[in-house]
Design a protein around this motif. Structure first.
Motif, PDB file in Angstrom:
ATOM      1  N   MET A  43      -3.895  10.253  -5.435  1.00 33.11           N
ATOM      2  CA  MET A  43      -3.046   9.079  -5.670  1.00 33.11           C
ATOM      3  C   MET A  43      -3.684   7.868  -5.015  1.00 33.11           C
ATOM      4  O   MET A  43      -4.570   8.004  -4.179  1.00 33.11           O
ATOM      5  CB  MET A  43      -1.621   9.304  -5.161  1.00 33.11           C
ATOM      6  N   SER A  44      -3.219   6.704  -5.412  1.00 30.56           N
ATOM      7  CA  SER A  44      -3.762   5.460  -4.863  1.00 30.56           C
ATOM      8  C   SER A  44      -3.358   5.301  -3.400  1.00 30.56           C
ATOM      9  O   SER A  44      -2.387   5.905  -2.936  1.00 30.56           O
ATOM     10  CB  SER A  44      -3.264   4.268  -5.679  1.00 30.56           C
ATOM     11  N   LEU A  45      -4.085   4.459  -2.704  1.00 29.41           N
ATOM     12  CA  LEU A  45      -3.768   4.166  -1.310  1.00 29.41           C
ATOM     13  C   LEU A  45      -2.389   3.524  -1.197  1.00 29.41           C
ATOM     14  O   LEU A  45      -1.635   3.826  -0.264  1.00 29.41           O
ATOM     15  CB  LEU A  45      -4.845   3.256  -0.704  1.00 29.41           C
ATOM     16  N   SER A  46      -2.027   2.680  -2.143  1.00 32.79           N
ATOM     17  CA  SER A  46      -0.702   2.047  -2.093  1.00 32.79           C
ATOM     18  C   SER A  46       0.411   3.083  -2.290  1.00 32.79           C
ATOM     19  O   SER A  46       1.478   2.974  -1.682  1.00 32.79           O
ATOM     20  CB  SER A  46      -0.578   0.915  -3.111  1.00 32.79           C
ATOM     21  N   ALA A  47       0.173   4.110  -3.105  1.00 29.51           N
ATOM     22  CA  ALA A  47       1.165   5.181  -3.264  1.00 29.51           C
ATOM     23  C   ALA A  47       1.307   5.971  -1.973  1.00 29.51           C
ATOM     24  O   ALA A  47       2.421   6.335  -1.571  1.00 29.51           O
ATOM     25  CB  ALA A  47       0.775   6.100  -4.416  1.00 29.51           C
ATOM     26  N   VAL A  48       0.191   6.224  -1.300  1.00 28.54           N
ATOM     27  CA  VAL A  48       0.220   6.920  -0.015  1.00 28.54           C
ATOM     28  C   VAL A  48       1.040   6.111   0.993  1.00 28.54           C
ATOM     29  O   VAL A  48       1.867   6.657   1.723  1.00 28.54           O
ATOM     30  CB  VAL A  48      -1.206   7.192   0.511  1.00 28.54           C
ATOM     31  N   VAL A  49       0.835   4.807   1.014  1.00 32.69           N
ATOM     32  CA  VAL A  49       1.581   3.935   1.934  1.00 32.69           C
ATOM     33  C   VAL A  49       3.074   3.987   1.625  1.00 32.69           C
ATOM     34  O   VAL A  49       3.905   4.017   2.548  1.00 32.69           O
ATOM     35  CB  VAL A  49       1.034   2.482   1.879  1.00 32.69           C
ATOM     36  N   GLN A  50       3.448   4.027   0.355  1.00 34.18           N
ATOM     37  CA  GLN A  50       4.868   4.141  -0.001  1.00 34.18           C
ATOM     38  C   GLN A  50       5.451   5.450   0.523  1.00 34.18           C
ATOM     39  O   GLN A  50       6.568   5.471   1.055  1.00 34.18           O
ATOM     40  CB  GLN A  50       5.055   4.036  -1.509  1.00 34.18           C
ATOM     41  N   HIS A  51       4.706   6.536   0.362  1.00 30.41           N
ATOM     42  CA  HIS A  51       5.167   7.826   0.896  1.00 30.41           C
ATOM     43  C   HIS A  51       5.299   7.754   2.418  1.00 30.41           C
ATOM     44  O   HIS A  51       6.275   8.253   2.986  1.00 30.41           O
ATOM     45  CB  HIS A  51       4.194   8.940   0.510  1.00 30.41           C
ATOM     46  N   LEU A  52       4.331   7.140   3.068  1.00 31.00           N
ATOM     47  CA  LEU A  52       4.387   7.011   4.529  1.00 31.00           C
ATOM     48  C   LEU A  52       5.578   6.174   4.971  1.00 31.00           C
ATOM     49  O   LEU A  52       6.196   6.454   5.997  1.00 31.00           O
ATOM     50  CB  LEU A  52       3.092   6.405   5.064  1.00 31.00           C
ATOM     51  N   ASN A  53       5.897   5.142   4.202  1.00 33.96           N
ATOM     52  CA  ASN A  53       7.057   4.311   4.536  1.00 33.96           C
ATOM     53  C   ASN A  53       8.338   5.136   4.523  1.00 33.96           C
ATOM     54  O   ASN A  53       9.202   4.967   5.394  1.00 33.96           O
ATOM     55  CB  ASN A  53       7.162   3.122   3.582  1.00 33.96           C
TER      56      ASN A  53
END
Length: 107
Positions: A43-53
């Motif tokens: 997945m994209s880095l931005s998707a990873v950040v959303q999951h982390l949020n």
């Protein structure tokens, strides 16, 4: 946190996703940067950040940004709260099944 049903709901919601569980699993071995967490995921880095949020909002993960690097680590207290909730249910069912076993043994 344990007595806040909304927080517990958010925690289990966060753990319901396989990618987030993979991140929690990785973080259980030690802190990692967002890039390190993203590496094995498709997945994209931005998707990873959303999951982390979501993981952070649930209390399972906390992050710290130093310069351009955002480092994540597990929050053991949150995991203990989930474990406690699950164990309460397990013990309740074990007691019920023990009583049923005793009843059936008497008859």
């Amino acid at each position: 946190m344990l007595h806040d049903p909304a927080q517990l709901d958010l925690m289990f919601q966060a753990l319901a996703d396989p990618a987030r569980r993979q991140m929690v699993d990785r973080l259980s071995r030690g802190p990692a940067s967002v890039s390190q967490l993203a590496e094995p995921l498709a997945m994209s880095l931005s998707a990873v950040v959303q999951h982390l949020n979501l993981l952070e909002a649930s209390g399972l993960v906390r992050t710290q940004k130093v310069g351009r690097v955002r480092t994540c680590q597990i929050e053991p207290k949150a995991l203990r709260a989930a474990e406690h909730w699950i164990n309460e249910r397990r013990l309740s069912w074990e007691r019920r099944l023990d009583r049923l076993g005793d009843f059936l043994a008497e008859n």
